[in-house]
Design a protein around this motif. Sequence first.
Motif, PDB file in Angstrom:
ATOM      1  N   UNK A  95      -1.019 -10.057  -0.375  1.00 61.68           N
ATOM      2  CA  UNK A  95      -1.304 -10.700   0.751  1.00 61.68           C
ATOM      3  C   UNK A  95      -0.189 -11.146   1.563  1.00 61.68           C
ATOM      4  N   UNK A  96       0.896 -11.745   1.026  1.00 64.45           N
ATOM      5  CA  UNK A  96       1.874 -12.146   1.838  1.00 64.45           C
ATOM      6  C   UNK A  96       2.729 -10.874   2.356  1.00 64.45           C
ATOM      7  N   UNK A  97       2.773  -9.727   1.744  1.00 64.85           N
ATOM      8  CA  UNK A  97       3.422  -8.627   2.407  1.00 64.85           C
ATOM      9  C   UNK A  97       2.393  -8.136   3.536  1.00 64.85           C
ATOM     10  N   UNK A  98       1.037  -8.155   3.232  1.00 68.73           N
ATOM     11  CA  UNK A  98       0.376  -7.763   4.166  1.00 68.73           C
ATOM     12  C   UNK A  98       0.264  -8.528   5.540  1.00 68.73           C
ATOM     13  N   UNK A  99       0.467  -9.952   5.283  1.00 66.04           N
ATOM     14  CA  UNK A  99       0.357 -10.959   6.502  1.00 66.04           C
ATOM     15  C   UNK A  99       1.864 -10.637   7.414  1.00 66.04           C
ATOM     16  N   UNK A 100       2.861 -10.446   6.473  1.00 72.06           N
ATOM     17  CA  UNK A 100       4.094 -10.178   7.380  1.00 72.06           C
ATOM     18  C   UNK A 100       3.895  -8.686   8.079  1.00 72.06           C
ATOM     19  N   UNK A 105       3.786 -14.734  11.527  1.00 73.55           N
ATOM     20  CA  UNK A 105       5.145 -15.485  11.486  1.00 73.55           C
ATOM     21  C   UNK A 105       5.257 -16.961  11.337  1.00 73.55           C
ATOM     22  N   UNK A 106       3.937 -17.324  10.812  1.00 74.49           N
ATOM     23  CA  UNK A 106       3.840 -18.641  10.296  1.00 74.49           C
ATOM     24  C   UNK A 106       2.957 -18.805   9.103  1.00 74.49           C
ATOM     25  N   UNK A 107       3.708 -18.853   8.128  1.00 73.19           N
ATOM     26  CA  UNK A 107       2.948 -18.853   6.747  1.00 73.19           C
ATOM     27  C   UNK A 107       2.921 -19.865   5.950  1.00 73.19           C
ATOM     28  N   UNK A 108       1.943 -20.465   5.188  1.00 71.75           N
ATOM     29  CA  UNK A 108       2.236 -21.505   4.288  1.00 71.75           C
ATOM     30  C   UNK A 108       1.586 -20.951   2.776  1.00 71.75           C
ATOM     31  N   UNK A 109       2.278 -21.064   1.965  1.00 73.89           N
ATOM     32  CA  UNK A 109       1.885 -20.820   0.516  1.00 73.89           C
ATOM     33  C   UNK A 109       1.471 -22.075  -0.216  1.00 73.89           C
ATOM     34  N   UNK A 110       0.052 -21.895  -0.948  1.00 77.16           N
ATOM     35  CA  UNK A 110      -0.071 -22.906  -1.626  1.00 77.16           C
ATOM     36  C   UNK A 110      -0.479 -22.393  -3.093  1.00 77.16           C
ATOM     37  N   UNK A 112      -3.253 -21.683  -4.562  1.00 78.68           N
ATOM     38  CA  UNK A 112      -4.499 -20.641  -4.601  1.00 78.68           C
ATOM     39  C   UNK A 112      -4.715 -20.118  -3.382  1.00 78.68           C
ATOM     40  N   UNK A 113      -3.911 -20.351  -2.230  1.00 77.85           N
ATOM     41  CA  UNK A 113      -4.142 -20.077  -1.022  1.00 77.85           C
ATOM     42  C   UNK A 113      -2.910 -19.474  -0.032  1.00 77.85           C
ATOM     43  N   UNK A 114      -3.131 -18.880   0.805  1.00 74.33           N
ATOM     44  CA  UNK A 114      -2.161 -18.826   1.939  1.00 74.33           C
ATOM     45  C   UNK A 114      -2.706 -19.285   3.323  1.00 74.33           C
ATOM     46  N   UNK A 115      -1.877 -20.064   4.051  1.00 71.90           N
ATOM     47  CA  UNK A 115      -2.384 -20.546   5.198  1.00 71.90           C
ATOM     48  C   UNK A 115      -1.504 -19.751   6.284  1.00 71.90           C
ATOM     49  N   UNK A 116      -2.508 -18.929   7.299  1.00 70.16           N
ATOM     50  CA  UNK A 116      -1.810 -18.120   8.321  1.00 70.16           C
ATOM     51  C   UNK A 116      -2.182 -18.547   9.653  1.00 70.16           C
ATOM     52  N   UNK A 117      -1.253 -18.638  10.557  1.00 77.13           N
ATOM     53  CA  UNK A 117      -1.685 -18.999  11.861  1.00 77.13           C
ATOM     54  C   UNK A 117      -0.587 -18.356  13.021  1.00 77.13           C
ATOM     55  N   UNK A 127       8.175 -20.140   6.720  1.00 76.80           N
ATOM     56  CA  UNK A 127       7.234 -19.902   5.534  1.00 76.80           C
ATOM     57  C   UNK A 127       7.519 -21.213   4.780  1.00 76.80           C
ATOM     58  N   UNK A 128       6.347 -21.983   4.480  1.00 74.16           N
ATOM     59  CA  UNK A 128       6.527 -23.450   3.850  1.00 74.16           C
ATOM     60  C   UNK A 128       5.572 -23.169   2.585  1.00 74.16           C
ATOM     61  N   UNK A 129       5.798 -24.296   1.725  1.00 76.46           N
ATOM     62  CA  UNK A 129       4.754 -24.374   0.614  1.00 76.46           C
ATOM     63  C   UNK A 129       4.090 -25.821   0.523  1.00 76.46           C
ATOM     64  N   UNK A 130       2.930 -25.847  -0.128  1.00 77.32           N
ATOM     65  CA  UNK A 130       2.265 -26.916  -0.391  1.00 77.32           C
ATOM     66  C   UNK A 130       2.434 -27.719  -1.753  1.00 77.32           C
ATOM     67  N   UNK A 131       3.382 -27.230  -2.341  1.00 76.37           N
ATOM     68  CA  UNK A 131       3.655 -27.792  -3.594  1.00 76.37           C
ATOM     69  C   UNK A 131       4.364 -29.180  -3.761  1.00 76.37           C
TER      70      UNK A 131
END
Length: 132
Positions: A95-100, A105-110, A112-117, A127-131
């Motif tokens: 999913x990350x590869x497909x999003x890019x 160009x704004x992606x958050x990684x959790x 169990x989820x990806x934030x895309x905006x 790219x940031x994380x929610x950990x």
Amino acid sequence: MGDLTKNFSRAEIACKCGNCKGAAKISPDLMTRLQAMRDDAGVIQITSGVRCRKHPESRKRTTSSHVPADLGDLEGRCGHAVDIAAVGSRRRFRLLAAAIAAGFTRIGIGKSFLHLDNDYKKSQGVIWDYYK
């Protein structure tokens, strides 16, 4: 079949807080990119789409791209973010590869989820994380 794109519907991206009438106006550009991801990576489950101001997450994050805003472009007042399910490292990578590839160009990684905006008034190429 969707009423926003070939595979996505308004019901999938509508606010689910229960305090509003299900606000569902979302960026057409974002949905075009999300459909490109779907065509590339297969089925995508939207876990969070547009959020009204009464949504509990909107109250926590007052600058959330999920909340409809007018960025001063041709799209008008609409949501500029979705969260999608991304469970498992291989699926998250796909999913990350497909999003890019789709131009996000704004992606958050959790966990169990990806934030895309596509909120271009915020920092791009991030790219940031929610950990914690």
